[in-house]
Design an enzyme around this catalytic site. Structure first.
Site, mmCIF file in Angstrom:
data_model
loop_
_atom_site.group_PDB
_atom_site.id
_atom_site.type_symbol
_atom_site.label_atom_id
_atom_site.label_comp_id
_atom_site.label_asym_id
_atom_site.label_seq_id
_atom_site.Cartn_x
_atom_site.Cartn_y
_atom_site.Cartn_z
ATOM 1 N N ASP A 564 8.628 3.725 6.897
ATOM 2 C CA ASP A 564 8.769 4.554 5.712
ATOM 3 C C ASP A 564 9.379 5.936 5.979
ATOM 4 O OD1 ASP A 564 7.465 2.317 4.884
ATOM 5 O OD2 ASP A 564 6.019 3.338 3.617
ATOM 6 N N GLU A 794 -6.391 2.241 6.343
ATOM 7 C CA GLU A 794 -4.957 2.053 6.538
ATOM 8 C C GLU A 794 -4.459 2.827 7.757
ATOM 9 O OE1 GLU A 794 -0.863 2.511 3.854
ATOM 10 O OE2 GLU A 794 -2.674 3.621 3.304
#
Length: 824
Positions: A564, A794
């Site tokens: 990302d 996460e």
């Protein structure tokens, strides 16, 4: 010669005559003009014909290019057995976005599920009703404690002061997938059990629903039970019944709903709209109940209900068994309910515990019962997070003006997060496959087969799968469309590399047949990567999908890389190339070569490609910075960028001017070596770096440096001295891969350290030392945060080790189980 003279004389005479004769002259002129006109017309007809043909060919070719994006790879499917052909996997908890629900691996499955609420806490608009896994619900904990991916599961949910336990057990029989029973038990937390006055009523809502394409019916029934039940029939299930048995406690009130729901994504809304206040007797307290039958009036519509729900309200502690029985099961010796269910569940739990120890050996490694329970929960959440989806993706290619629909297809896959990402992601699934294949190779091969059935004729697989109305309801519209120019790391090659290493001598004929079917698709996938993602320099590769025009992002994201907002070249161009993609392609070629050997295929070209890319001299020439002594991307780059709010326009009020990127120093083509982080490690992470390379020694030193990547909780994603360490990418986007600790990359690092620690070379001892430290740090922190918060996360904070991002995230974070068992 006389003949020639005679002809010549004749021609001369005619020409002389024609000059003095008007009739003769007129006749010759018309014939010549006619011949010329005919010739010209014929010429233009040929030209026009060629143009028309060219246009037709061009349009035909354009049409061909337009349809390639949504044309399947071929007619030979990877999945050759599905649905009822695999009865042991037919029913399952294949709706991972729900706290608890079961469905079948059938494209038009009947779905069942649980909602619950505490009447005293119910707010207007249905706030307080639990159904979908939502971070906003603020549950202290939820997740599977044990789940074998096939026959049973046990889940614990902590909602305020209450513990909601859900479990299920399947029993095969008949021709429609057999029976199952689910138990829902509600009690107070242990430290509140001596304060029974704090117990309160709870309403459990169990429903059955049909989607718009399911052929069949459902209705209410009171047969063979004191409580309202459900009966139905569908093409996949035949006839069936669902009965409710009060296992413990008392049912205070019962109500039902039989209606038409507008879609599976609006079931909670349908329940909320139907809630009513009612009284059993004039003096009795009013209760919240379901509205009963809500169907169109007779004569207006013949629509049958597609949604039937039963609400049972009881006083905590309270327990209910939901018993699904297939009409084709045959003679049952006993019903899977009450003590029979309790014994069956206990048997499955004992079997799971032994199988877990046989697989990972944590007890013999000295882990405590509490730590083993943590590892069981991590694996179980991975397996319990496997879903079955059916639908069609929206895809876009260069040749279509608007997105088009992919073909309708199923997908059997694990998901990263039940709350935030309850759908399939291509690069996540390769990591998931490492753990799943360790537990059950056949389940993983089935998952791989479903993914590769989504390959189109180009060799492309959409990187994010949003199939079905429930999946679509969880994602903003702008993220739905997938583009066929964009890749994702081909992590399935990592899974296959692991499978070949672990199971090379234990592959049955059926498993080999699956790999035989997979091989041509892997070839096509590799070819797609090797052509569409190649760089401008021989041997280089470039992620597509970066936005070269944006001025909103501090560093344009590279979503296709999976990392990302990890910093790349500041100004994207076609001349940049990326070290992580280079390494992924090298591993892909190497895995294909090994698979070709297993299948007795000619894999020479893949072996050549692997040798070419694994040549450290080539890799170094493209990506090694002698100045910074690290591997790096190459591109058009400057570190002198910042976000700045533009000055307001004159005499304009209430302007909301978003910050934009300002470039303070012109970029230049160079290695992006001022940035050090996960991307810099990829030659090491994917074990392309030679064991005797001095660069391995440098990487080990840099990894272990606390000022760079090392923390007591794992490796941070970006070094503290990198220009964009923990910097926001826009004023709205906080840092994501800019310092936080991610477990998938830490797993690759631990795995590689184990490799170099067991491979002869001058840095073997150093790798061994770093391996022990890093493995211990990651395992300890992930466990501690689970015990503290109830979740796997996460990502983890590099300063405190605290979990961050979404939760639960028992996708690749669950790879901590493999680290504990040293399964690499």
């Amino acid at each position: 010669m006389a003949r020639q003279r005679r002809i010549a004389n004749q021609v001369d005479t005619k020409l002389d005559k024609g000059t003095n004769s008007s009739s003769s002259n007129g006749s010759n002129s018309t014939n010549n003009r006619s011949r010329k006109t005919t010739s010209l017309l014929s010429y233009w007809k040929q030209i026009i014909g060629c143009i028309v043909l060219g246009i037709a060919v061009t349009l035909g070719y354009m049409g061909y290019l337009e349809t390639r994006v949504n044309t399947p790879f071929d007619d030979k499917k990877m999945v050759v057995r599905g649905g009822l052909e695999v009865p042991e996997q037919f029913w399952g908890t294949y709706r991972p976005g729900l706290y608890f629900g079961l469905k079948t691996r059938d494209p038009t499955s009947v779905v069942t599920g649980l909602m619950w609420y505490f009447p005293k806490r119910l707010k207007p608009g249905g706030d307080g009703i639990r159904h979908w896994c939502e971070q906003g619900d603020g549950l202290e904990k939820y997740g599977w404690l044990q789940h074998d991916g096939s026959t049973f599961g046990v889940q614990q949910i902590i909602d305020g002061v209450h513990v909601v336990d859900t479990s299920f057990v399947k029993r095969l029989g008949g021709s429609h997938g057999g029976d199952w029973t689910a138990r829902i038990s509600v009690d107070l937390k242990p430290n509140f059990k001596n304060q029974r006055s704090q117990g309160e009523d709870i309403s459990l809502v169990w429903y059955t629903a049909l989607d718009e394409e399911t052929k069949g019916f459902i209705s209410l029934t009171n047969s063979a039970t004191k409580l309202t039940g459900i009966k139905g029939e569908s093409s996949g299930l035949g006839e069936f019944t669902i009965k409710f048995t009060n296992h413990s406690g008392e049912v205070l009130h019962e109500s039902f709903l039989s209606t038409i729901a507008p879609g599976l994504h609006l079931l909670k809304e349908t329940v909320v709209a139907s809630l009513r206040l009612a009284q059993d007797k004039p003096a009795a307290p009013r209760r919240i109940v379901l509205a009963g039958e809500l169907l169109p009036e007779a004569g207006i519509s013949k629509a049958e209900p597609n949604f039937v729900a039963v609400q049972l309200t009881g006083r905590v502690p309270f327990s209910v068994d939901v018993v699904f029985e297939s009409g084709s099961f045959g003679t049952r010796q006993d019903t899977l309910v009450g003590e029979t269910y309790t014994k069956a569940l206990s048997w499955h739990q004992a079997r799971f515990t032994q199988r877990f120890e046989d697989t990972f050996g944590l007890q013999k490694r000295g882990y405590s019962p509490k730590e083993v329970s943590f590892a069981q929960a991590a694996l179980s959440n991975m397996l319990g997070g496997i879903g079955y989806f059916f639908g069609t993706s929206k895809v876009q290619n260069f040749y279509t003006k608007e997105p088009v629909h992919y073909w309708r297809a199923p997908l059997y896959t694990a998901v990263p997060s039940r709350s935030f990402f309850p759908r399939g992601f291509l690069w996540d699934e390769g990591f998931h496959g490492l753990l799943i294949s360790t537990w059950d190779l056949d389940v993983e091969l089935d998952i791989i087969s479903h993914w590769f059935d989504l390959m189109n004729v180009e060799g492309w697989i959409p990187r994010e799968q949003i199939l079905g109305v429930e999946a679509l309801a969880k994602i903003p519209e702008e993220f739905v469309v997938q583009r066929n120019t964009n890749a994702n790391p081909p992590t399935f090659f990592l899974t296959l590399q692991y499978i070949l290493k672990k199971y090379y001598n234990h592959l049955s004929e059926g498993r080999l047949a699956t790999l035989e079917r997979l091989y041509p698709r892997l070839q096509a996938w590799f070819s797609w990567f090797n052509t569409t993602q190649k760089g401008s320099v021989p041997g280089s590769y470039r992620w597509r999908g970066r936005d070269p025009l944006t001025n909103r992002e501090l560093n344009p994201k590279t979503l296709t890389s999976g990392l990302d907002d990890y910093p790349r070249a500041s100004h994207p161009t076609e001349s940049e190339h990326h070290i992580d993609l280079y390494c992924w392609i090298a591993i892909a070629a190497d895995t294909l070569a090994k698979l070709a050997t297993l299948l007795d295929r000619d894999g020479y070209k893949y072996e050549q490609t692997a040798d070419y890319l694994k040549d450290n001299d080539l890799m170094d020439s493209l990506h090694w910075s002698n100045f910074a002594e690290r591997y790096a991307d190459y591109g058009y780059h400057t570190d002198s960028v910042k976000l700045k709010r533009p000055k307001p326009l004159p005499r304009s009020q209430n302007q909301n001017m978003e910050m934009v990127r300002v470039t303070l120093k012109n970029p230049e083509y160079r290695l992006v070596d001022s940035t050090f982080g996960y991307v810099s490690l990829f030659p090491f992470l994917l074990q392309i770096l030679e064991p005797d390379s001095p660069k391995l020694n440098q990487i080990l030193d840099d990894m272990r440096n606390p000022d760079l990547l090392w923390t007591n909780y794992g490796l941070r994603s970006l070094s503290k001295n990198s220009p964009l360490y923990m910097k926001r990418n826009t004023e709205h986007d906080p840092p994501y891969w800019r310092g936080q600790i991610w477990i998938n990359i830490n797993f690759l690092a631990v795995r590689s350290l184990h490799f170099y620690a067991h491979t002869d070379g001058p840095f073997k001892e150093k790798a061994t030392k770093v391996y022990r430290e890093l493995r211990g740090n990651v395992i300890e922190n992930v466990m501690n945060q689970y015990f503290k918060t109830g979740y796997l996360w996460e990502q983890y904070n590099d300063e405190t080790g605290e979990g961050s991002g979404c939760r639960p995230f028992t996708g690749w974070t669950a790879l901590v189980v493999m680290m504990m068992g040293e399964q690499y």
